[in-house]
Write a protein that holds these residues in place. Structure first.
Motif, PDB file in Angstrom:
ATOM      1  N   SER A  75       9.593  73.733  35.443  1.00  0.00           N
ATOM      2  CA  SER A  75      11.002  74.354  36.095  1.00  0.00           C
ATOM      3  C   SER A  75      11.141  74.588  37.414  1.00  0.00           C
ATOM      4  O   SER A  75      11.837  74.279  38.409  1.00  0.00           O
ATOM      5  CB  SER A  75      11.828  75.391  34.989  1.00  0.00           C
ATOM      6  N   PHE A  79      12.538  72.633  40.648  1.00  0.00           N
ATOM      7  CA  PHE A  79      13.488  73.356  41.617  1.00  0.00           C
ATOM      8  C   PHE A  79      13.043  73.063  42.784  1.00  0.00           C
ATOM      9  O   PHE A  79      13.787  72.757  43.721  1.00  0.00           O
ATOM     10  CB  PHE A  79      13.578  74.761  41.161  1.00  0.00           C
ATOM     11  N   CYS A 210      17.319  73.631  36.561  1.00  0.00           N
ATOM     12  CA  CYS A 210      16.746  74.227  37.679  1.00  0.00           C
ATOM     13  C   CYS A 210      16.631  73.238  38.866  1.00  0.00           C
ATOM     14  O   CYS A 210      16.672  73.552  40.142  1.00  0.00           O
ATOM     15  CB  CYS A 210      15.372  74.434  37.500  1.00  0.00           C
ATOM     16  N   GLY A 214      18.069  73.713  42.664  1.00  0.00           N
ATOM     17  CA  GLY A 214      17.397  73.268  43.782  1.00  0.00           C
ATOM     18  C   GLY A 214      18.157  72.886  44.686  1.00  0.00           C
ATOM     19  O   GLY A 214      17.806  72.797  46.017  1.00  0.00           O
TER      20      GLY A 214
END
Length: 251
Positions: A75, A79, A210, A214
Motif C-alpha cells: 500500500s 501510494f 492508497c 496518493g
C-alpha cells in the motif's frame, strides 16, 4: 485538417489545457458505460450455480505468512508510485514555465509537443519495456533500481531546475520508470500468491485506496506548492520508495 487543428488551438487557449484534456477524454469513457450496461450478459443471481462459479475462481485456498506486512508495504509503495505519476501531470507544466530563458522562448506548440512526449511517449515506452523487464529481471533487483533512478531524476531537478533539457530528460526517464513500477504494483494488487485467497479482496481494496490517496496528495502538492518545493517533496518520498521496494522480499 488545418481547420480542425485551428479550432482545437482556439478552444485550448480559451478554456486552458486542463479542461481541454477533460473534455477530450470524456468521450473515451462513454462507450464502456453502454457496453457494461447494455451489451454484456447479466450476472447470475446469487445462490445459483455456486459450485460452477467456485470452480471458475479456483477452489484451492492459498495462505501466506506476514499478510499485514505485505499489505502495508504494498500500500505504501502504491501510494508513492501513484503520487509520482499523478503529481507529474501538474508538475511538468510548472517546471516548463519555470525553466529559465529556454522555457520562456517556448511557443505553445512546442510546449504541447513536450507534454505529449513526456505524458504519452515516455509512459507508453515504459509500458512496452515493462513487458520484458518484469519477465526477465527479478523484482528485488528491478524495482529498487527503478526507485533509485526516479530519485536521481528528481535530485537532478533540484539542482538543475532551470535547465529545460534536464527537465525534459529527467521527467521522461522518471515517467518511464514510473510506468514499469505501476505495472508491477497493479499485478501485485490481485496476486493471490502474494496475498493469499482469503483476504485478497481486502488487499486489493486497500492498495487501490492508497493509490487514490496518493493521486490526490500528488496533485495537491504540485498545484499548491512551489515547483521547487514540490520537487523536493517528491524526491523525499521517492527515497522512501527505495526502502519500501527493498523491503518487499516476498516476490
Amino acid at each position: 485538417s488545418t481547420q480542425s487543428r485551428s479550432r482545437y488551438f482556439f478552444l485550448l487557449g480559451k478554456i486552458g489545457w486542463r479542461y481541454f484534456v477533460v473534455c477530450t477524454s470524456v468521450p473515451i469513457f462513454v462507450p464502456p458505460i453502454f457496453i457494461l450496461h447494455f451489451l454484456l450478459d447479466k450476472a447470475p443471481k446469487a445462490g445459483t450455480n455456486r459450485e460452477e462459479n467456485q470452480s471458475l475462481i479456483g477452489g484451492d485456498v492459498i495462505k501466506v505468512e506476514g499478510y499485514w506486512g505485505r499489505l502495508i508495504k504494498g500500500s505504501l509503495g502504491n501510494f508513492i508510485n501513484t503520487l509520482q505519476g499523478w503529481g507529474s501531470i501538474l508538475l511538468i507544466p510548472a517546471l516548463l514555465k519555470y525553466g529559465g530563458d529556454d522555457a520562456n522562448k517556448l511557443t505553445e506548440d512546442q510546449e504541447l509537443l513536450i507534454l505529449a512526449l513526456l505524458y504519452g511517449g515516455a509512459k507508453l515506452s515504459g509500458r512496452i519495456v515493462s513487458i520484458f523487464l518484469l519477465k526477465f529481471i527479478p523484482f528485488r533487483v528491478l524495482q529498487p533500481l527503478l526507485s533509485i533512478v526516479i530519485s536521481a531524476c528528481y535530485l537532478a531537478l533540484i539542482f538543475q531546475e532551470q535547465s529545460l533539457l534536464v527537465t525534459v530528460v529527467a521527467m521522461g526517464i522518471a515517467n518511464m520508470c514510473f510506468c514499469v513500477t505501476r505495472c508491477e504494483l497493479t499485478l501485485m494488487e490481485f496476486d493471490k500468491y502474494h496475498f493469499g485467497t482469503e483476504r485478497l479482496v481486502l488487499a486489493a481494496g486497500v492498495m487501490s485506496g492508497c493509490g487514490m490517496l496518493g493521486a490526490v496528495v500528488g496533485a495537491v502538492a504540485a498545484q499548491f506548492l512551489k515547483s521547487h518545493n514540490a520537487v523536493i517533496f517528491t524526491f523525499v518520498l521517492s527515497c522512501v520508495q527505495v526502502v519500501v521496494m527493498s523491503c518487499i522480499t516476498e516476490r
